[in-house]
Structure formats: structure tokens, C-alpha cells
Design a protein around this motif. Sequence first.
Motif, PDB file in Angstrom:
ATOM      1  N   ASP A   1       0.859  -1.206   0.132  1.00 58.79           N
ATOM      2  CA  ASP A   1       0.075  -0.064  -0.032  1.00 58.79           C
ATOM      3  C   ASP A   1       0.970   1.038  -0.029  1.00 58.79           C
ATOM      4  N   LEU A   2       0.803   2.103  -1.069  1.00 55.40           N
ATOM      5  CA  LEU A   2       1.774   3.276  -1.345  1.00 55.40           C
ATOM      6  C   LEU A   2       1.519   4.354  -0.153  1.00 55.40           C
ATOM      7  N   GLU A   3       0.208   4.446   0.114  1.00 53.05           N
ATOM      8  CA  GLU A   3      -0.150   5.515   1.100  1.00 53.05           C
ATOM      9  C   GLU A   3       0.471   5.046   2.468  1.00 53.05           C
ATOM     10  N   ARG A   4       0.415   3.781   2.820  1.00 54.23           N
ATOM     11  CA  ARG A   4       0.789   3.128   4.168  1.00 54.23           C
ATOM     12  C   ARG A   4       2.379   3.272   4.216  1.00 54.23           C
ATOM     13  N   LEU A   5       2.974   3.398   3.078  1.00 56.99           N
ATOM     14  CA  LEU A   5       4.528   3.408   2.819  1.00 56.99           C
ATOM     15  C   LEU A   5       4.851   4.539   3.079  1.00 56.99           C
ATOM     16  N   ARG A   6       4.234   5.670   2.565  1.00 55.73           N
ATOM     17  CA  ARG A   6       4.487   7.193   3.080  1.00 55.73           C
ATOM     18  C   ARG A   6       4.052   7.391   4.322  1.00 55.73           C
ATOM     19  N   ARG A   7       3.280   6.970   5.174  1.00 49.46           N
ATOM     20  CA  ARG A   7       2.808   6.973   6.517  1.00 49.46           C
ATOM     21  C   ARG A   7       3.819   6.379   7.540  1.00 49.46           C
ATOM     22  N   ASP A   8       4.406   5.364   6.767  1.00 46.41           N
ATOM     23  CA  ASP A   8       5.466   4.558   7.712  1.00 46.41           C
ATOM     24  C   ASP A   8       6.749   5.471   8.037  1.00 46.41           C
ATOM     25  N   HIS A   9       6.801   6.099   7.255  1.00 47.19           N
ATOM     26  CA  HIS A   9       7.969   7.144   7.388  1.00 47.19           C
ATOM     27  C   HIS A   9       7.828   8.465   7.972  1.00 47.19           C
TER      28      HIS A   9
ATOM     29  N   ASP B   1       7.624   9.262  11.007  1.00 51.59           N
ATOM     30  CA  ASP B   1       8.698   9.430  12.291  1.00 51.59           C
ATOM     31  C   ASP B   1      10.067   9.076  11.973  1.00 51.59           C
ATOM     32  N   TYR B   2      10.367   9.109  10.484  1.00 53.57           N
ATOM     33  CA  TYR B   2      11.766   8.887  10.464  1.00 53.57           C
ATOM     34  C   TYR B   2      12.165  10.002   9.491  1.00 53.57           C
ATOM     35  N   THR B   3      13.513  10.489   9.629  1.00 51.03           N
ATOM     36  CA  THR B   3      14.086  11.789   9.003  1.00 51.03           C
ATOM     37  C   THR B   3      14.010  11.686   7.446  1.00 51.03           C
ATOM     38  N   ASP B   4      13.791  10.512   6.708  1.00 45.57           N
ATOM     39  CA  ASP B   4      13.669  10.306   5.450  1.00 45.57           C
ATOM     40  C   ASP B   4      12.296  10.639   4.746  1.00 45.57           C
ATOM     41  N   TYR B   5      11.363  11.117   5.598  1.00 39.51           N
ATOM     42  CA  TYR B   5       9.824  11.194   5.257  1.00 39.51           C
ATOM     43  C   TYR B   5       9.755  12.213   4.312  1.00 39.51           C
ATOM     44  N   LYS B   6      10.152  13.079   3.893  1.00 41.01           N
ATOM     45  CA  LYS B   6      10.056  14.174   2.673  1.00 41.01           C
ATOM     46  C   LYS B   6      10.594  13.298   1.718  1.00 41.01           C
ATOM     47  N   ILE B   7      11.724  12.673   1.623  1.00 40.87           N
ATOM     48  CA  ILE B   7      12.284  11.769   0.558  1.00 40.87           C
ATOM     49  C   ILE B   7      11.330  10.839  -0.192  1.00 40.87           C
ATOM     50  N   VAL B   8      10.912  10.173   0.833  1.00 40.81           N
ATOM     51  CA  VAL B   8       9.897   8.781   0.619  1.00 40.81           C
ATOM     52  C   VAL B   8       8.649   9.833  -0.005  1.00 40.81           C
ATOM     53  N   ASP B   9       8.103  10.725   0.543  1.00 46.66           N
ATOM     54  CA  ASP B   9       6.887  11.336   0.297  1.00 46.66           C
ATOM     55  C   ASP B   9       7.077  11.952  -1.134  1.00 46.66           C
ATOM     56  N   ARG B  10       8.115  12.350  -1.495  1.00 45.61           N
ATOM     57  CA  ARG B  10       8.447  12.824  -3.066  1.00 45.61           C
ATOM     58  C   ARG B  10       8.470  11.676  -3.953  1.00 45.61           C
ATOM     59  N   PHE B  11       9.189  10.319  -3.358  1.00 42.48           N
ATOM     60  CA  PHE B  11       9.319   9.431  -4.289  1.00 42.48           C
ATOM     61  C   PHE B  11       8.106   8.664  -4.563  1.00 42.48           C
ATOM     62  N   ILE B  12       7.380   8.618  -3.647  1.00 38.87           N
ATOM     63  CA  ILE B  12       5.914   7.910  -4.050  1.00 38.87           C
ATOM     64  C   ILE B  12       5.062   8.776  -4.960  1.00 38.87           C
TER      65      ILE B  12
END
Length: 663
Positions: free
Chosen positions: A555-563, A565-576
Motif C-alpha cells: 500500500d503506497l499511502e501506508r508506505l508514506r505514513r510508515d516514514h 517518524d523517520y528523517t527520510d519522510y520528505k524523501i519518501v513522500d516525493r518518491f511515492i
Amino acid sequence: MNSRLAGWAQALIATLVPLSAPHAQSLEELAARFGAREGVMSMSLAPDGAHAAIITPGPSGQLVMVIDLIAGGAPKPILRSSQASEQFSRCLWPTASRLVCYVSITTKLTDALARYSRTIAVDSDGSNLKVVTERTSNRALGITWNGGSIIDWTGDKPGWVMMTRQFVPETDIGTRIAQRYEGLGVESVDVNSLVRRIVEVPKSGSVEYITDGIGHVRILGTEVSASGPYSSGTIDYSYRKAGDRTWYPLGRVDQGDAGLGKGFNPLTVDPVQDVVYGFDAGPSGRQALYRIKLDGSGKKELVLGRDDVDVDELIVIGRQRRVVGVGYATDKRRAEYFDPALKTLAAALGKALPGKPQVDFVSASEDESKLLLFAGSDVDPGQYYLFDKGTHKLESLLPARGQLEGRKLAEMKPVTFPASDGTMIPGYLTIPPGSDGRNLPAIVMPHGGPSSRDEWGFDWLVQFFAVRGFAVLQPNYRGSSGYGADWYQKNGFQSWRTAIGDIDDAGKWLVSQGVAAPGKLAIVGWSYGGYAALQSGVAEPGLYKAIVAIAPVTDLERLRRDHVDYTDYKIVDRFIGHGEHVASGSPAQNAATISAPVLLFHGSWDINVNVGHSRLMADKLRDAGKTVEYIEFPDLDHQLDDAAARTKILSMSDAFIRKMLNR
């Protein structure tokens, strides 16, 4: 094999999997052999060339062992990790009698998993163990996640090294000597006494330092600030001229929305030429090797680029990380050596060794008179050798996977097949040993990443299924790395329709060519490959009769939410990214469309892809009345680097696929 080492090497192999019945054909015995962990996970040579250190699997966790290459005899275990959550990543030699090892530890903080590292030092006989990572006091205002790493073997004097340190500020309540530095800096450290002095005070946002290999920091990377606690994924690089402490701008590397880096990415400094080597987009749009002068002129020179694939490997050797060549993968991985002597040696060894394997230079003595080599191929899991330049003697040391010695493996052949739009997709086809390659049960096996690619060489997962009678096709679908920005597109999530389309066209091609028997097609994938296997069931219901997904994103939205609490959230958000592809490209949200039975595996301590993805997928499939089986491995991470777990994955997957293909 070198007679001085043969006995203990066989003993080491026996601890990984029983040596009885070397040509066993039963499912259980084959699964145990192929599922056994790699016998040599890492190997390094001491500066004097007299000893080598290896990281090998232990009964639980790992062992660090030291080999006496002069006297021979049994290896000496000097360190061990007690559980799968503690992993040695590398052990290196600052002196001829002392090792520095990097340890990665996964832990659970409340509901989130976290990973931190520590650096330790130990004498080669196992004594004098010390934690090199600076301990934080009880006044520290944060946690030291980064345990530091050696960036230069040239310190103040013998036994000293230069290494990074994460500085954590301290509260000044009740004291006047609180540590106020924050961020990544550099220290010179005596690995024996742990006496240390600061070489580089941390700068705001500092994340990387590169030295010239002879004791001078020449490159600094600072991250461009992002909102809140999150990383931006953009790094500004600066450099110093020789003998000058001033920082001058070098360039910016921007990961971008799709996760494909843009800009010159520096890797190592050559003090003789006074240049920094690094990768950047070449004239063809594919990654190429460049060097930039560090004399203030900023002169940038193309060293090597190609029109067909990315140049993606800088080959260095020795304690000063001397640049000796570059590597890239076409149908096979190739190396182009700048060093004439190594070029000649690599070519000679490639011809002389059995099976003409690929040869890699792994480690070297300080004077480079002795070289540690690794040679392997598609049908050879690989062997470590010691080469003495002075005597021209080549000694066989250790097999990477001794439990597979003597077993006939399957050749991996480069192929291309047409996608639905006519684009020719590269990949690798592995046919069972002795088969004519016709009317076989077949498996499409997309790689993980998605920003990765498959390459020619030994693959334990592929070889197991091939030995069990399956044809296996590994497509380097669009969305794979290694072929330039146009091939990468927006990445395998945002451009999932193209990536999954190519993967499904691989399955159709197997059937059209008569390789796969009608109705005998399955798909197996790990990580993104597991996502692709499930999403293929959404995009092409009925094409595959069985789906095996290991540690998949579901689930791509869950993958975004999983991050979050981690410092790479913005990177993952843009990636998805954002848009309709997030829902349409999430197999858990489209489970009702999948018609093939599904087998899922996941580790409960997976920090790359949260175990919740497989739990969610299993629930959604059951709610839709679909056939699904889910196996969860307690306390294992994304790699499931455990012999029992991998053996179970292989045996259960084989039985599951056979059952579904024969229904």
C-alpha cells in the motif's frame, strides 16, 4: 584448495549445512543448501598481508574470525553477535594486529523500529575489546545513531585513524563543561588507547567528509535544510584547495522527486592529480565518471561514459583508495582498469581460473604486494584467493558458499523481449541444468528496488528454482536503474503501469516462446519485486497461476505514513508522489481483482518495509475470499538473513507453486 586451510574450511562449511549426500535431490535438502547463509559475508586483508579477517554466520548471529595466512591452522573466532538484530557489516585493519568492526543494531522504540551503529576495536587475538564510538553522557540531549566510520587510515601516528563522529549537545544545567557541538564532525582517534582530538568541528547540516587518503579533509557535504526534522535529500558539496582551510563551492546533488540523483556526486580524492572523482549525468543522459580539479579552476573532465548503460562503480584499491578503474553492467558486469598492471592481472586471472569467472579485487596489503581476490560466475557462487605479486603465487582460500561445491548449477543467459509498445526489455533467462528449455514450469522474478537492476552472476534464489526444474526470467523493466533517466522514468511506483507492464510482458514472452508450458507460469519477488508480483496479479488477473511475495510493499499511502517518524519522510513522500497512481498502484487496495493464490513472507523487524504491509495484504485477500497463506518470521529484518527462515521460504514456495501449477 590450499592444504593449510582446507580442513577448517570444510569444518566451517559443515556448520552451515550438513555435508552428507552432496548431490541430494529432495526438496528439504536442496532448500537447506541453497537457503544456508553465505559462508563468507566479508573478508579483509591485514596491512602486512599476514592475516585476514572474515565475517561468517554463527549458530545465532555472526562470527568474526581471523586467519593466519602464513602459518595456516584453524581460524580464531574473536567476536560474535548473539542475535539476528546485531550485524557486523565490515571488519578492517588499522594496524597489522588490530581490527575495527562496524556493528549495526536494530531495536524497537515504543511502536517504531530503529537502527543505530557502533564502531568497536579489538586485537587480532580477540583481546583488548573497546567501543570506539564516543560514549554520550547522561546530560546528552539526543541519541547517537551514527557510530562513526573511518574515512582515512592516516592519523597523527601509527595506530591513529581519522573517523567521523556524530556530536550530540549536552545540557549545561549544573556544569560549565557541557559539549555544545551538534552534527557530524571528524576526529583523529588512537584505536588502541581511544585518545582522540577534533579535526573538523561539525558544520550546520554536515553529513559527509572525504579525505585525500593522506590525512587531509578535502570535501564536505552539507544537507540543505528541510522543514522540521526531516531530511531534504539535497546536499551541497564544498572543497578545499591543497594546503588551504577555506571551503569553496563544488556543486549540489539533488535526489529529486523521483529519487534519481542529479548533479556531480563526489566519491574520492586523488592527491597526486589533485582531483576529485565522482558520477554525474553524461552526454548520453546516462551516468558517467568525471573528475574535477581542486586547484580552484573547477575544470571538469569526462573520464568514461557510455551510450547504453550507466557507469556506476568506481574501482579503488589499497588504504589510500587509489582509483584504478571503473565498472558498469551491460549483459555482464565489466571493468575498465586505468592501472595497466591490474588490467593485465585481471585479464590473466579471468582466463586462468576455472569457468572464466569475473574477478574482483577485494582488499590489499599496505604496499599492494598481496591482493585478496574474489572470483565467481553464474554457475559458481565464488571463491576467495590470495595473490602474491612477488612470487606470482595464487592461493585458494575460501568458497563463498561451500555447501554448494560440486553441484551443477544453471547458466544465466542475457535475453531481450518485446514490451507491448515494442520496446525491447533486457533480462536474464535461467534454464534448468540439462533441460532443452521447452514446456517448463516457469517463474518471472522481478528484482527489488525499484531503483536497482539484476545482473549476471550467482543468485541463490534463482538457482534453487532452476535446480528444481523451473525456468526463471529476471526482467530489467523500465523503472530499473543502470540504463539512464529515460529508462528509469518516474520510478517503479509512480510509473507502475509501465514497470508492471514490462514484467507481465516477460511472462507472456515466456509462453509465446514455448519456454513456459501453457498454464505453468508463476511470479516470485522480494521487496519491490514482491510488490510487483502482487500488482501483476492486479494488472493481469489470470496470467500467473501462483504469486509469491517476500517482504512486499502493498500500500503506497501506508508506505508514506510508515516514514512519518523517520528523517527520510520528505524523501519518501516525493518518491511515492501524489495522484491516482497511489490507490490504483496499491495491491492491498485492489485485492479483489487478484485471482491467483498468494503466498506471503515477512519479518516482524523489517525496518525497510513494515511488516504491516503483509498483514494488511493477507487481511484484504481473505476479506475478498481469495486464497492466501502468510508466514511471519519473528525478529527478522528485510533480508531475512537466517538459514532456517530462508530454507522455509524455499521449500514452502516450491511446494506452493507446484501445487498451484498442477491444479
